[in-house]
Design a protein around this motif. Structure first.
Motif, PDB file in Angstrom:
ATOM      1  N   THR A 150       6.108 -25.301   6.084  1.00 56.04           N
ATOM      2  CA  THR A 150       4.971 -25.351   5.145  1.00 56.04           C
ATOM      3  C   THR A 150       5.428 -24.941   3.748  1.00 56.04           C
ATOM      4  O   THR A 150       6.376 -24.149   3.603  1.00 56.04           O
ATOM      5  CB  THR A 150       3.837 -24.396   5.570  1.00 56.04           C
ATOM      6  OG1 THR A 150       4.318 -23.047   5.476  1.00 56.04           O
ATOM      7  CG2 THR A 150       3.369 -24.661   6.983  1.00 56.04           C
ATOM      8  N   VAL A 151       4.743 -25.483   2.732  1.00 55.80           N
ATOM      9  CA  VAL A 151       4.980 -25.066   1.342  1.00 55.80           C
ATOM     10  C   VAL A 151       3.641 -24.989   0.613  1.00 55.80           C
ATOM     11  O   VAL A 151       2.688 -25.689   0.974  1.00 55.80           O
ATOM     12  CB  VAL A 151       5.915 -26.034   0.572  1.00 55.80           C
ATOM     13  CG1 VAL A 151       7.315 -26.042   1.162  1.00 55.80           C
ATOM     14  CG2 VAL A 151       5.349 -27.452   0.512  1.00 55.80           C
ATOM     15  N   VAL A 190       5.539 -19.377  11.398  1.00 55.56           N
ATOM     16  CA  VAL A 190       4.248 -19.631  10.759  1.00 55.56           C
ATOM     17  C   VAL A 190       4.039 -21.138  10.664  1.00 55.56           C
ATOM     18  O   VAL A 190       4.791 -21.841   9.980  1.00 55.56           O
ATOM     19  CB  VAL A 190       4.177 -18.966   9.368  1.00 55.56           C
ATOM     20  CG1 VAL A 190       2.932 -19.422   8.612  1.00 55.56           C
ATOM     21  CG2 VAL A 190       4.184 -17.456   9.520  1.00 55.56           C
ATOM     22  N   THR A 191       3.032 -21.635  11.391  1.00 55.88           N
ATOM     23  CA  THR A 191       2.776 -23.073  11.430  1.00 55.88           C
ATOM     24  C   THR A 191       1.786 -23.526  10.371  1.00 55.88           C
ATOM     25  O   THR A 191       1.627 -24.721  10.138  1.00 55.88           O
ATOM     26  CB  THR A 191       2.235 -23.465  12.817  1.00 55.88           C
ATOM     27  OG1 THR A 191       1.147 -22.585  13.150  1.00 55.88           O
ATOM     28  CG2 THR A 191       3.322 -23.330  13.877  1.00 55.88           C
ATOM     29  N   CYS A 192       1.115 -22.563   9.727  1.00 56.08           N
ATOM     30  CA  CYS A 192       0.132 -22.896   8.700  1.00 56.08           C
ATOM     31  C   CYS A 192       0.061 -21.733   7.714  1.00 56.08           C
ATOM     32  O   CYS A 192       0.000 -20.575   8.131  1.00 56.08           O
ATOM     33  CB  CYS A 192      -1.235 -23.127   9.353  1.00 56.08           C
ATOM     34  SG  CYS A 192      -2.613 -23.159   8.193  1.00 56.08           S
ATOM     35  N   ALA A 193       0.129 -22.029   6.436  1.00 56.46           N
ATOM     36  CA  ALA A 193      -0.026 -21.001   5.395  1.00 56.46           C
ATOM     37  C   ALA A 193      -0.886 -21.582   4.285  1.00 56.46           C
ATOM     38  O   ALA A 193      -0.522 -22.572   3.661  1.00 56.46           O
ATOM     39  CB  ALA A 193       1.338 -20.571   4.855  1.00 56.46           C
ATOM     40  N   GLU A 194      -2.050 -20.974   4.074  1.00 57.10           N
ATOM     41  CA  GLU A 194      -3.031 -21.485   3.115  1.00 57.10           C
ATOM     42  C   GLU A 194      -3.332 -20.413   2.071  1.00 57.10           C
ATOM     43  O   GLU A 194      -3.601 -19.257   2.412  1.00 57.10           O
ATOM     44  CB  GLU A 194      -4.315 -21.866   3.858  1.00 57.10           C
ATOM     45  CG  GLU A 194      -5.455 -22.321   2.963  1.00 57.10           C
ATOM     46  CD  GLU A 194      -6.767 -22.449   3.733  1.00 57.10           C
ATOM     47  OE1 GLU A 194      -7.114 -23.575   4.118  1.00 57.10           O
ATOM     48  OE2 GLU A 194      -7.432 -21.408   3.956  1.00 57.10           O
ATOM     49  N   VAL A 195      -3.281 -20.796   0.799  1.00 58.98           N
ATOM     50  CA  VAL A 195      -3.682 -19.892  -0.283  1.00 58.98           C
ATOM     51  C   VAL A 195      -5.174 -20.097  -0.512  1.00 58.98           C
ATOM     52  O   VAL A 195      -5.635 -21.233  -0.673  1.00 58.98           O
ATOM     53  CB  VAL A 195      -2.886 -20.179  -1.576  1.00 58.98           C
ATOM     54  CG1 VAL A 195      -3.322 -19.231  -2.688  1.00 58.98           C
ATOM     55  CG2 VAL A 195      -1.389 -20.060  -1.323  1.00 58.98           C
ATOM     56  N   SER A 196      -5.949 -19.005  -0.514  1.00 60.33           N
ATOM     57  CA  SER A 196      -7.402 -19.138  -0.658  1.00 60.33           C
ATOM     58  C   SER A 196      -7.762 -19.695  -2.029  1.00 60.33           C
ATOM     59  O   SER A 196      -6.992 -19.605  -2.990  1.00 60.33           O
ATOM     60  CB  SER A 196      -8.088 -17.789  -0.440  1.00 60.33           C
ATOM     61  OG  SER A 196      -7.723 -16.869  -1.452  1.00 60.33           O
ATOM     62  N   GLN A 197      -8.956 -20.288  -2.110  1.00 64.65           N
ATOM     63  CA  GLN A 197      -9.398 -20.955  -3.337  1.00 64.65           C
ATOM     64  C   GLN A 197      -9.428 -20.003  -4.523  1.00 64.65           C
ATOM     65  O   GLN A 197      -9.124 -20.393  -5.651  1.00 64.65           O
ATOM     66  CB  GLN A 197     -10.785 -21.560  -3.097  1.00 64.65           C
ATOM     67  CG  GLN A 197     -11.180 -22.633  -4.082  1.00 64.65           C
ATOM     68  CD  GLN A 197     -12.425 -23.382  -3.610  1.00 64.65           C
ATOM     69  OE1 GLN A 197     -12.352 -24.258  -2.774  1.00 64.65           O
ATOM     70  NE2 GLN A 197     -13.570 -23.008  -4.133  1.00 64.65           N
TER      71      GLN A 197
END
Length: 341
Positions: A150-151, A190-197
């Motif tokens: 992920t990036v 880590v299969t998913c990394a999301e930066v919050s809005q």
């Protein structure tokens, strides 16, 4: 006994193989949009509110692992097993650029200012392409320790986040120096990394755990054990009071962010859930599965206030003409051809 209401999602068909990535654009003057990546090699663009198919980006010769839209939803990007990352015109469906790599591209992300495209994959190299000079050689950051899964960008494009498919942890890179400055430690990859809005949190899924990290000081804020191995998680963007997670048990779980208590559980997919994403307004969320479908779920039943913004045919009353213009401008082949292969 009162009968429990069952959530009925919008089901979006079209992909012939598993859906492995989803990405919502921010709200634009034309509404917001959803792009999906699939092992069928054909990323698809949809109206984010209704799930209606707008067009298919045709040109990849292998599975597409990652997809994204720029801030204005004018360009799309995709990373593929055909050793390329492609940039597309999201209004016409035309291929604008194809960036060749030496191995599978697993992840791609546009910078917030839309000028840069970040890619990563099995080569273990993070590359940054300048969209203003697409023919120029990309900038390469220090070699990643493993295969990039992920990036993402954060801190107004000053920091890059990446995770690896063959080791735990999330690495944070200083864009200016190209070096790792911090690692968020996890046991599983880590299969998913999301930066919050609002850029306050980083949401990660690793193994059977969902974690929330302070995006500025990098401390662990919350960590919750999940009922199964989860592949993806997403934080509700407006209030930040709920989050969703999906994985091996084929269900989409909704949790309370503050307590970790499960609020609801949505069943409908016929295969593991590979990706979940909230809409930019947080009123609904999408899930993509091994079964080849995308399902769009309402976070809660629409109330009277919500219905005021919807016309009689259930389509959004605001910006509908703009969305129609976007659909008309999408130069694609006939639908029969799109489903071949």
């Amino acid at each position: 006994m009162e009968k429990k209401k069952v959530a009925v999602p919008l089901v979006c068909h079209g992909h012939s193989r598993p859906v492995v990535d989803l990405f919502y654009s921010p709200v634009t003057p034309d509404g917001y949009f959803l792009i999906s990546a699939s092992k069928d090699g054909n990323p698809m663009l949809r109206n984010g509110e209704t799930g209606d198919w707008i067009g298919t980006f045709q040109g990849h010769k292998g599975a597409v692992w990652s997809c994204c839209l720029d801030t204005n939803a004018l360009r799309a990007a995709s990373g593929s097993a055909d050793f390329s990352a492609k940039v597309w015109d999201a209004l016409t469906g035309d291929e604008l650029h194809s960036f060749e790599h030496k191995h599978i591209v697993r992840a791609c992300a546009f910078s917030e200012d839309t000028h840069l495209l970040l890619t990563g994959g099995v080569e273990k190299i993070l590359r940054v392409y300048d969209m203003n000079r697409p023919d120029a050689a990309p900038r390469e950051l220090d070699k990643a320790p493993g295969n990039v899964r992920t990036v993402a960008w954060l801190h107004s494009d000053q920091t890059i986040l990446s995770s690896c498919s063959d080791m735990g942890g999330v690495r944070l890179w200083d864009v200016r120096t190209g070096k790792i400055v911090q690692t968020l430690e996890t046991k599983a990859p880590v299969t998913c990394a999301e930066v919050s809005q609002d850029s306050r949190f980083i949401t990660t899924a690793d193994g059977s755990s969902v974690k929330f990290w302070d995006a500025n000081h990098f401390g662990l804020v919350k960590s919750y054990d999940m009922p199964c191995t989860v592949e993806s998680a997403s934080l509700e963007p407006k209030s930040g009071s709920k989050f969703i997670a999906g994985g091996e048990d084929m269900w989409i779980h909704v949790f309370d962010f503050f307590t970790g208590e499960e609020i609801t559980c949505n069943k409908g997919h016929h295969g593991p859930v590979h990706c979940v994403r909230f809409t930019p307004g947080g009123e609904s969320y999408a899930s993509g599965s091994e079964d080849g479908t995308i399902r769009i779920w309402q976070l809660s039943p629409p109330n009277a206030d919500d219905n005021e913004a919807v016309s009689a045919n259930g389509k959004p009353a605001v910006g509908a003409n703009e969305v129609a213009r976007k659909i008309e401008g999408f130069h694609i082949r006939k639908e029969e051809q799109q489903t071949e292969g």
